[in-house]
Design an enzyme around this catalytic site. Structure first.
Site, PDB file in Angstrom:
ATOM      1  N   GLU A  54      -0.400  -3.769   5.851  1.00  0.00           N
ATOM      2  CA  GLU A  54      -1.280  -4.938   5.796  1.00  0.00           C
ATOM      3  C   GLU A  54      -1.309  -5.611   4.423  1.00  0.00           C
ATOM      4  O   GLU A  54      -1.747  -6.760   4.306  1.00  0.00           O
ATOM      5  CB  GLU A  54      -2.699  -4.553   6.215  1.00  0.00           C
ATOM      6  CG  GLU A  54      -3.350  -3.489   5.369  1.00  0.00           C
ATOM      7  CD  GLU A  54      -4.420  -2.752   6.142  1.00  0.00           C
ATOM      8  OE1 GLU A  54      -4.649  -3.076   7.319  1.00  0.00           O
ATOM      9  OE2 GLU A  54      -5.025  -1.835   5.559  1.00  0.00           O
ATOM     10  N   ASP A 113       0.847  -1.197   0.000  1.00  0.00           N
ATOM     11  CA  ASP A 113       0.000   0.000   0.000  1.00  0.00           C
ATOM     12  C   ASP A 113       0.879   1.241   0.000  1.00  0.00           C
ATOM     13  O   ASP A 113       0.646   2.194   0.738  1.00  0.00           O
ATOM     14  CB  ASP A 113      -0.929  -0.007   1.213  1.00  0.00           C
ATOM     15  CG  ASP A 113      -2.140   0.911   1.042  1.00  0.00           C
ATOM     16  OD1 ASP A 113      -2.285   1.508  -0.041  1.00  0.00           O
ATOM     17  OD2 ASP A 113      -2.936   1.042   1.993  1.00  0.00           O
TER      18      ASP A 113
END
Length: 400
Positions: free
Chosen positions: A285, A265
């Site tokens: 994540e 990300d």
């Protein structure tokens, strides 16, 4: 801009018609008072007898994302009679009742990645202090890290709108921001499987089909995201996402960089800056093992997503920021590796983001903050961009 303008920005930007109020969208269902006491009791057990921790200034920031839940707090305790005060952050896996964005939240993986990056690179990350696997404590596993002070390019309203500190900055400062961001990304990619054990990261190894070589990390990552797309759409298939994933598979490149730790990300909205230099890299994540082009494509496309929001609503946007050609050139300078053509990787990012955005919009519908559109693909806020990538028209305006 007003809340109505923000709502419009959430839906008009890329062709979708599902209206989502980005300001008041549900990000957590957690009760602050209960969380404070649960955290205090846990910290007392973790620190041991005689530390007597006290928690203050506990809050759940409105600017936090809609994935893992974020709690900010200050903890005070004693060590050998000396008072200690730490400003901390807890990242908590969301409960199933919160309509989570992803199928699973591996906080242990995120904790290990942060420790790895912090200990073996110069990339600035918050210090990862503790990981708690017991979901009983806060309703899900969580990690605790230090708070870092800095500015984050906002998502609401996006930093591509006039009035944000990024938009209003001098062009030389924005160039500094871009170079610092790309340099941080190159530092992350210095963590490679030949130097470190990255076996705990997805995508999991898959046995080769009979008569075929072992799938590459990019093949496995594409399969993982295609499966995520299937999970998102469930019994309401998306014709657009189906076509997009088929296009990605058909055009998948083979001439790519060597495998490395992939942030997943990696965008400037997940970085903190001070004086336009990166002071913290956040949100791990989606970490995996992949060629560096995967992160570079995501970095470029997530900027394009917010730029498109601004221009579709009549703004100027930031067309000169994070252009793929410039990102590739800077990455080559700081890493010594010249990335492959980023077009496919920008498309890969847009399709992954499309699956996530559909889940985000359906989550808003679940909480009564949006209305189901007649066309299921209008749940994808940037459907027009995806269509343009498939027919080729989107690429005409990009500096690739």
């Amino acid at each position: 801009m007003s809340t109505d303008g923000t709502r419009a920005a959430s839906s008009a930007a890329a062709g979708g018609t599902a209206s989502v109020d980005a300001v008041h969208i549900t990000r957590t269902t957690r009760r602050t008072a209960e969380t404070a006491e649960d955290l205090r009791a846990w910290l007392a057990r973790t620190l041991g007898p005689g530390r007597n921790p006290v928690l203050t200034e506990l809050s759940t920031p409105e600017s936090t994302g809609m994935s893992s839940e974020t709690v900010l707090f200050t903890a005070c305790w004693h060590e050998g009679g000396t008072p200690i005060e730490r400003r901390l952050v807890a990242r908590i896996a969301p409960p199933s009742t919160a309509y989570p964005l992803f199928t699973a939240y591996d906080l242990d993986m995120q904790f290990r990645v942060m420790r790895l990056v912090g200990e073996h690179t110069s990339v600035p990350v918050p210090e990862a202090l503790w990981y708690e696997n017991d979901p009983v404590v806060l309703g899900g596993p969580f990690l605790v890290m230090t708070q870092v002070d800095g500015q984050v390019p906002p998502d609401v309203l996006p930093y591509t709108f006039e009035g944000s500190w990024v938009f209003d900055a001098d062009p030389a400062d924005r160039l500094c921001l871009q170079q610092s961001a790309v340099t941080a990304m190159a530092g992350i990619h210095s963590v490679t499987p030949d130097r470190f054990d990255l076996g705990f990261l997805p995508p999991a190894p898959a046995p080769p089909a009979p008569g075929h070589p072992e799938p590459s990390s990019l093949e496995r990552l594409l399969r993982q995201w295609s499966e995520y797309g299937d999970w998102v759409v469930q019994d309401a298939p998306s014709p657009l996402l189906t076509e997009c994933f088929a296009w990605l598979d058909e055009h998948r490149p083979t001439d790519v960089g060597p495998d490395a730790l992939s942030w997943g990300d990696g965008r400037i909205g997940n970085m903190m800056f001070r004086d336009f230099e990166v002071v913290a890299v956040l949100d791990w994540e989606m970490a995996s093992v992949a060629p560096p082009e995967v992160d570079l494509g995501w970095l470029c496309y997530l900027h394009l997503f917010f730029h498109d929001i601004a221009t579709d609503l009549g703004g100027a946007g930031l067309p000169d920021l994070l252009r793929p050609v410039d990102v590739a050139a800077t990455y080559s300078e700081v890493s010594g590796y010249r990335p492959a053509d980023l077009a496919w990787f920008v498309a890969f990012a847009a399709v992954r983001h499309g699956a996530i955005m559909r889940r985000v919009t359906e989550r808003a519908i679940h909480f009564g903050e949006a209305v189901m559109p007649h066309d299921v693909d209008d749940l994808i806020l940037h459907r027009a961009s995806l269509r343009g990538m498939l027919d080729g028209s989107y690429w005409e305006r990009l500096a690739l």
